[in-house]
Design an enzyme around this catalytic site. Structure first.
Site, mmCIF file in Angstrom:
data_model
loop_
_atom_site.group_PDB
_atom_site.id
_atom_site.type_symbol
_atom_site.label_atom_id
_atom_site.label_comp_id
_atom_site.label_asym_id
_atom_site.label_seq_id
_atom_site.Cartn_x
_atom_site.Cartn_y
_atom_site.Cartn_z
ATOM 1 N N ASN A 144 0.863 -1.190 0.000
ATOM 2 C CA ASN A 144 0.000 0.000 0.000
ATOM 3 C C ASN A 144 0.902 1.243 0.000
ATOM 4 O O ASN A 144 1.703 1.446 0.914
ATOM 5 C CB ASN A 144 -0.892 -0.032 1.252
ATOM 6 N N ASP B 64 -0.058 4.481 -0.166
ATOM 7 C CA ASP B 64 -0.748 5.724 0.212
ATOM 8 C C ASP B 64 0.178 6.745 0.863
ATOM 9 O O ASP B 64 0.095 7.949 0.591
ATOM 10 C CB ASP B 64 -1.854 5.436 1.239
ATOM 11 N N HIS B 65 1.041 6.268 1.771
ATOM 12 C CA HIS B 65 1.781 7.235 2.583
ATOM 13 C C HIS B 65 2.988 7.829 1.866
ATOM 14 O O HIS B 65 3.578 8.794 2.349
ATOM 15 C CB HIS B 65 2.108 6.644 3.947
ATOM 16 N N ARG C 184 3.412 18.926 1.045
ATOM 17 C CA ARG C 184 3.875 20.141 0.374
ATOM 18 C C ARG C 184 3.109 20.438 -0.914
ATOM 19 O O ARG C 184 3.482 21.345 -1.648
ATOM 20 C CB ARG C 184 5.378 19.995 0.030
ATOM 21 N N HIS D 201 -5.594 3.614 -1.629
ATOM 22 C CA HIS D 201 -6.909 3.984 -1.096
ATOM 23 C C HIS D 201 -7.210 5.390 -1.586
ATOM 24 O O HIS D 201 -6.548 6.342 -1.171
ATOM 25 C CB HIS D 201 -6.857 3.925 0.438
ATOM 26 N N ARG E 182 -9.212 8.156 -1.014
ATOM 27 C CA ARG E 182 -10.156 8.609 0.022
ATOM 28 C C ARG E 182 -11.005 9.742 -0.506
ATOM 29 O O ARG E 182 -10.582 10.494 -1.387
ATOM 30 C CB ARG E 182 -9.396 9.053 1.275
ATOM 31 N N ARG F 263 -6.767 12.921 0.783
ATOM 32 C CA ARG F 263 -5.663 13.382 1.637
ATOM 33 C C ARG F 263 -4.312 12.837 1.181
ATOM 34 O O ARG F 263 -3.287 13.371 1.535
ATOM 35 C CB ARG F 263 -5.921 13.027 3.098
ATOM 36 N N HIS F 264 -4.318 11.740 0.458
ATOM 37 C CA HIS F 264 -3.020 11.243 -0.047
ATOM 38 C C HIS F 264 -3.103 10.902 -1.539
ATOM 39 O O HIS F 264 -2.651 11.682 -2.368
ATOM 40 C CB HIS F 264 -2.432 10.122 0.818
ATOM 41 N N GLU G 70 -8.650 0.445 -2.860
ATOM 42 C CA GLU G 70 -9.531 0.491 -1.692
ATOM 43 C C GLU G 70 -10.420 1.706 -1.818
ATOM 44 O O GLU G 70 -9.952 2.789 -2.162
ATOM 45 C CB GLU G 70 -8.716 0.640 -0.400
ATOM 46 N N THR H 12 -6.830 6.799 10.233
ATOM 47 C CA THR H 12 -6.736 5.696 9.282
ATOM 48 C C THR H 12 -8.015 4.878 9.429
ATOM 49 O O THR H 12 -8.853 5.182 10.269
ATOM 50 C CB THR H 12 -5.463 4.850 9.534
ATOM 51 N N THR H 13 -8.170 3.842 8.580
ATOM 52 C CA THR H 13 -9.395 3.053 8.601
ATOM 53 C C THR H 13 -9.524 2.314 9.935
ATOM 54 O O THR H 13 -8.712 1.446 10.246
ATOM 55 C CB THR H 13 -9.373 2.036 7.436
ATOM 56 N N GLU I 268 -10.940 -9.303 3.141
ATOM 57 C CA GLU I 268 -9.685 -8.910 3.777
ATOM 58 C C GLU I 268 -9.998 -8.725 5.258
ATOM 59 O O GLU I 268 -10.788 -7.844 5.617
ATOM 60 C CB GLU I 268 -9.130 -7.614 3.177
ATOM 61 N N HIS J 74 -3.753 -4.327 7.824
ATOM 62 C CA HIS J 74 -3.893 -3.145 8.689
ATOM 63 C C HIS J 74 -3.015 -3.276 9.930
ATOM 64 O O HIS J 74 -3.198 -4.169 10.740
ATOM 65 C CB HIS J 74 -5.335 -2.887 9.131
ATOM 66 N N GLY K 170 1.195 -1.216 4.373
ATOM 67 C CA GLY K 170 1.571 0.100 3.876
ATOM 68 C C GLY K 170 2.481 0.869 4.800
ATOM 69 O O GLY K 170 3.681 1.016 4.546
HETATM 70 N N1 PXP Z 1 -5.788 -2.898 4.158
HETATM 71 C C1 PXP Z 1 -6.777 -1.958 4.202
HETATM 72 C C2 PXP Z 1 -8.146 -2.342 3.755
HETATM 73 C C3 PXP Z 1 -6.507 -0.635 4.612
HETATM 74 O O1 PXP Z 1 -7.502 0.274 4.648
HETATM 75 C C4 PXP Z 1 -5.179 -0.296 4.957
HETATM 76 C C5 PXP Z 1 -4.863 1.109 5.353
HETATM 77 O O2 PXP Z 1 -5.140 1.963 4.290
HETATM 78 C C6 PXP Z 1 -4.185 -1.295 4.874
HETATM 79 C C7 PXP Z 1 -4.523 -2.586 4.505
HETATM 80 C C8 PXP Z 1 -2.767 -1.007 5.187
HETATM 81 O O3 PXP Z 1 -2.612 -0.698 6.541
HETATM 82 P P1 PXP Z 1 -1.218 -0.220 7.080
HETATM 83 O O4 PXP Z 1 -0.881 1.062 6.410
HETATM 84 O O5 PXP Z 1 -1.447 -0.090 8.552
HETATM 85 O O6 PXP Z 1 -0.210 -1.294 6.745
#
Ligand code: PXP
Length: 242
Positions: A7, A9-10, A18, A43, A45, A49-50, A70, A100-101, A151, A191, A213
């Site tokens: 993942n 996202d971050h 920035r 994801h 969102r 945000r990301h 996602e 976060t979720t 999942e 997660h 992620g």
């Molecule tokens: N799976 C799902 C469905 C999620 O929503 C997330 C967080 O976006 C992750 C996995 C990944 O979680 P983490 O960033 O804590 O590894």
């Protein structure tokens, strides 16, 4: 062996701090693939945000492994998914104020909206996974909805602070996982998984895909930090005279 969905996202979170162009999550996806990622997960969102719409569009054209999107069950998000057509959509709960979720999608409470989202995604030919808590009742509804995969939310396991708590929450995941597998579902989980806690989850019978992620992005920042500083320092070196 469980497969790895990375993942990214971050990576986008750092860029959005920035509102610039770096680091580009599309580059991160390519590097994740080089590192052996079996899937790239993002994801989109509702508050953007990301990950941005542009990221998803470019990733759809460039990712060579499975692309897992996602998204919330909201009709607007489902419409984007149907247009982009990733390999898999994982339906997740979403609240704007959350960091976060938090918790899985409650498919019992949100049965009507989830049914409609799944129907639209299936009509578009997209495989659906439901991100749910490790509860047999939630799994039974997932089976009735005809999705290919679930999942399991590993947050309770990841947050356990004692060995007993970790054993108990891991047993819940294994029990729910066996229930899902017996019903013919593909078993994914994710997660809060880290380099320290991932192994017992990866060893759950029939575990197919782990989506990870934050921990990977966090480690990437630190393992690359010295080199990044060395490269900046080299630019500051005086020019050779003459
Ligand atoms: N799976 C799902 C469905 C999620 O929503 C997330 C967080 O976006 C992750 C996995 C990944 O979680 P983490 O960033 O804590 O590894």
């Amino acid at each position: 062996m469980a497969t790895l969905g990375v993942n990214i996202d971050h990576v986008a979170t750092i860029r959005q701090a920035r509102r610039t162009v770096e680091p580009d999550p599309v580059w991160a996806a390519a590097l994740a693939e080089l590192g052996g990622a079996d899937a790239i997960t993002v994801h989109l969102r509702e508050d953007r945000r990301h990950i941005q719409d542009r990221d998803l569009e470019v990733l759809k054209r460039t990712v060579q492994v499975k692309l897992n999107l996602e998204g919330a069950i909201a009709p607007k998000m489902v419409a984007i998914a149907c247009q982009v057509k990733p390999d898999q959509v994982t339906l997740v709960p979403e609240r704007r104020e959350e960091i976060t979720t938090e918790g899985g999608l409650d498919v019992i409470t949100h049965l009507t909206a989830t049914t409609e989202a799944v129907r639209r995604l299936h009509d578009a030919g997209i495989a659906v996974s439901l991100f749910i808590d490790p509860s047999p009742r939630q799994i039974d509804v997932a089976v009735a909805l005809g999705v290919a995969a679930v999942e399991l939310h590993t947050g309770a396991y990841a947050n356990a602070t004692t060995a007993a708590g970790q054993r108990e929450t891991r047993a819940e995941l294994a029990h729910a996982g066996a229930h899902a597998r017996a019903a013919g579902l593909t078993l994914n989980a994710g997660h809060g998984l880290t380099y320290r806690n991932v192994v017992p989850v990866a060893r759950i019978d029939g575990m197919h895909e782990l989506n990870i992620g934050h921990s990977i992005v966090a480690r990437a920042v630190l393992v690359g930090f010295s080199q990044a500083v060395r490269e900046m320092k080299a630019l500051l070196a005086p020019l050779p005279s003459g």
